[in-house]
Structure formats: C-alpha cells, structure tokens
Scaffold this motif. Sequence first.
Motif, PDB file in Angstrom:
ATOM      1  N   ILE A  29       0.840  -1.203   0.000  1.00 53.45           N
ATOM      2  CA  ILE A  29       0.000   0.000   0.000  1.00 53.45           C
ATOM      3  C   ILE A  29       0.877   1.256   0.000  1.00 53.45           C
ATOM      4  O   ILE A  29       0.607   2.210  -0.738  1.00 53.45           O
ATOM      5  N   ALA A  30       1.926   1.253   0.810  1.00 50.30           N
ATOM      6  CA  ALA A  30       2.818   2.419   0.872  1.00 50.30           C
ATOM      7  C   ALA A  30       3.558   2.632  -0.448  1.00 50.30           C
ATOM      8  O   ALA A  30       3.899   3.767  -0.797  1.00 50.30           O
ATOM      9  N   ALA A  31       3.794   1.570  -1.194  1.00 51.11           N
ATOM     10  CA  ALA A  31       4.535   1.663  -2.456  1.00 51.11           C
ATOM     11  C   ALA A  31       3.659   2.033  -3.642  1.00 51.11           C
ATOM     12  O   ALA A  31       4.180   2.290  -4.730  1.00 51.11           O
ATOM     13  N   THR A  32       2.345   2.088  -3.479  1.00 49.41           N
ATOM     14  CA  THR A  32       1.471   2.342  -4.634  1.00 49.41           C
ATOM     15  C   THR A  32       1.757   3.666  -5.349  1.00 49.41           C
ATOM     16  O   THR A  32       1.673   3.698  -6.578  1.00 49.41           O
ATOM     17  N   PHE A  36       2.654   3.653  -9.248  1.00 47.27           N
ATOM     18  CA  PHE A  36       1.919   4.450 -10.233  1.00 47.27           C
ATOM     19  C   PHE A  36       2.869   5.310 -11.058  1.00 47.27           C
ATOM     20  O   PHE A  36       2.765   5.354 -12.284  1.00 47.27           O
ATOM     21  N   TYR A  37       3.799   5.995 -10.408  1.00 46.37           N
ATOM     22  CA  TYR A  37       4.699   6.888 -11.142  1.00 46.37           C
ATOM     23  C   TYR A  37       5.782   6.149 -11.908  1.00 46.37           C
ATOM     24  O   TYR A  37       6.604   6.784 -12.577  1.00 46.37           O
ATOM     25  N   SER A  38       5.769   4.833 -11.875  1.00 51.98           N
ATOM     26  CA  SER A  38       6.701   4.072 -12.703  1.00 51.98           C
ATOM     27  C   SER A  38       6.377   4.214 -14.191  1.00 51.98           C
ATOM     28  O   SER A  38       7.201   3.867 -15.038  1.00 51.98           O
ATOM     29  N   GLY A  72      -3.322   3.763 -13.905  1.00 54.17           N
ATOM     30  CA  GLY A  72      -4.442   4.496 -13.313  1.00 54.17           C
ATOM     31  C   GLY A  72      -5.647   3.608 -13.037  1.00 54.17           C
ATOM     32  O   GLY A  72      -6.532   3.976 -12.257  1.00 54.17           O
ATOM     33  N   LYS A  73      -5.696   2.454 -13.669  1.00 50.08           N
ATOM     34  CA  LYS A  73      -6.761   1.474 -13.411  1.00 50.08           C
ATOM     35  C   LYS A  73      -6.287   0.385 -12.450  1.00 50.08           C
ATOM     36  O   LYS A  73      -7.049  -0.086 -11.610  1.00 50.08           O
ATOM     37  N   VAL A  74      -5.033  -0.026 -12.574  1.00 55.60           N
ATOM     38  CA  VAL A  74      -4.511  -1.139 -11.768  1.00 55.60           C
ATOM     39  C   VAL A  74      -4.339  -0.748 -10.296  1.00 55.60           C
ATOM     40  O   VAL A  74      -4.660  -1.549  -9.410  1.00 55.60           O
ATOM     41  N   ILE A  75      -3.848   0.454 -10.022  1.00 56.94           N
ATOM     42  CA  ILE A  75      -3.594   0.864  -8.632  1.00 56.94           C
ATOM     43  C   ILE A  75      -4.896   0.913  -7.823  1.00 56.94           C
ATOM     44  O   ILE A  75      -4.970   0.307  -6.742  1.00 56.94           O
TER      45      ILE A  75
END
Length: 174
Positions: A29-32, A36-38, A72-75
């Motif tokens: 959760i903290a890494a989301t 996303f910004y990957s 934007g959909k997967v996270i």
Amino acid sequence: MEKRRTQRLSSTKGKSSSLLTGSLIAVLIAATPYIFYSYKSFPETDTWETFLFTYKTGYYSKIYIMAWTILGKVIPLLLLSIWFFTCKHWWYHVILIPIGMYLFQFISTINDDLRYFDVLEIWYLIPVMAIIIPLVYLVRAKLFSQMHDNSLDQFEEELQAKKSLFTQIKDLFR
C-alpha cells in the motif's frame, strides 16, 4: 508438557505469519504511489523494443501514456482488492462494485480497438449490482433483527407490508 509447547509454537507461528502478511500488505500500500509513477520509466515513443519482445501501440500515441492509463486502473483495483480481502465489516461485498468497474476499465484499456473505454462498463455492472445490493441489504436486515431481538417472521412481514417511498427510504437509515 510437550502438548503445551507445541500449541505455543503453533500460536507463535500463526502470529508471525499474520505479522508478515500484514507487513507485506502495508509495504504494498505504501509503495502504490511509486508503482503508479513508474509509468515515467516507459519510453516516450509508440514502439517499445526489449530483448524479449517488441510492442507497438495502436490506440495510444506513446507507450508511457498507455502505461499511465493502465496504472491508473490497476492501482485503484489493487487497493480495492486489498480492502475487500481484509475488510471485516458486514457490508464488504459492496466493494465488489467499484472493483468490477475498475476491472472492466482495465480490460477496456488493454483492448486498443475500443475507443470509448469509460462509458459502457456501467451496463456490465448492473447484473453485479443486482446481486450484491440485495445481498448486502439482507445481511444488514438480518443483523438488525438479531440486534433488536426480532424474529425472521416479523422481518418477513415487514418486507411484505406496503409502504410509501418516503417510509421505505426512512427505514433504510434506521
């Protein structure tokens, strides 16, 4: 004596397993935001060549735009899934509705041939909602009747009684 020691070891093993699982979920959760910004690490071209494959985007103008859209959909799908599987509330089945919405959006995003990918998903969710919403209401009603010592016969009579729309809405929030 040996039996107590075995029970204590199995209890400790269960606690450490739960702690490990909870820690992994918390790190995920903290890494989301970083996940996303990957999308910024994807190429700004319409073709992505690696030693394993070559991918050419058809619908999106650049690979990183496609990655931004997919992430934007997967996270949210990932976060909602974690919430669904870890929620202990009686209403947790309702979380399946936004999970279904994001899942359909993700599938539509992958399908490059579809042009309007955020429009049609609601129609596919109607059967899901038609099952989940009454299920959640019945669970709520059963819990309510148990808390107030009502029998299921009284609950059934209440469901069959004719009520005005205002009374029905008021009953939903009591």
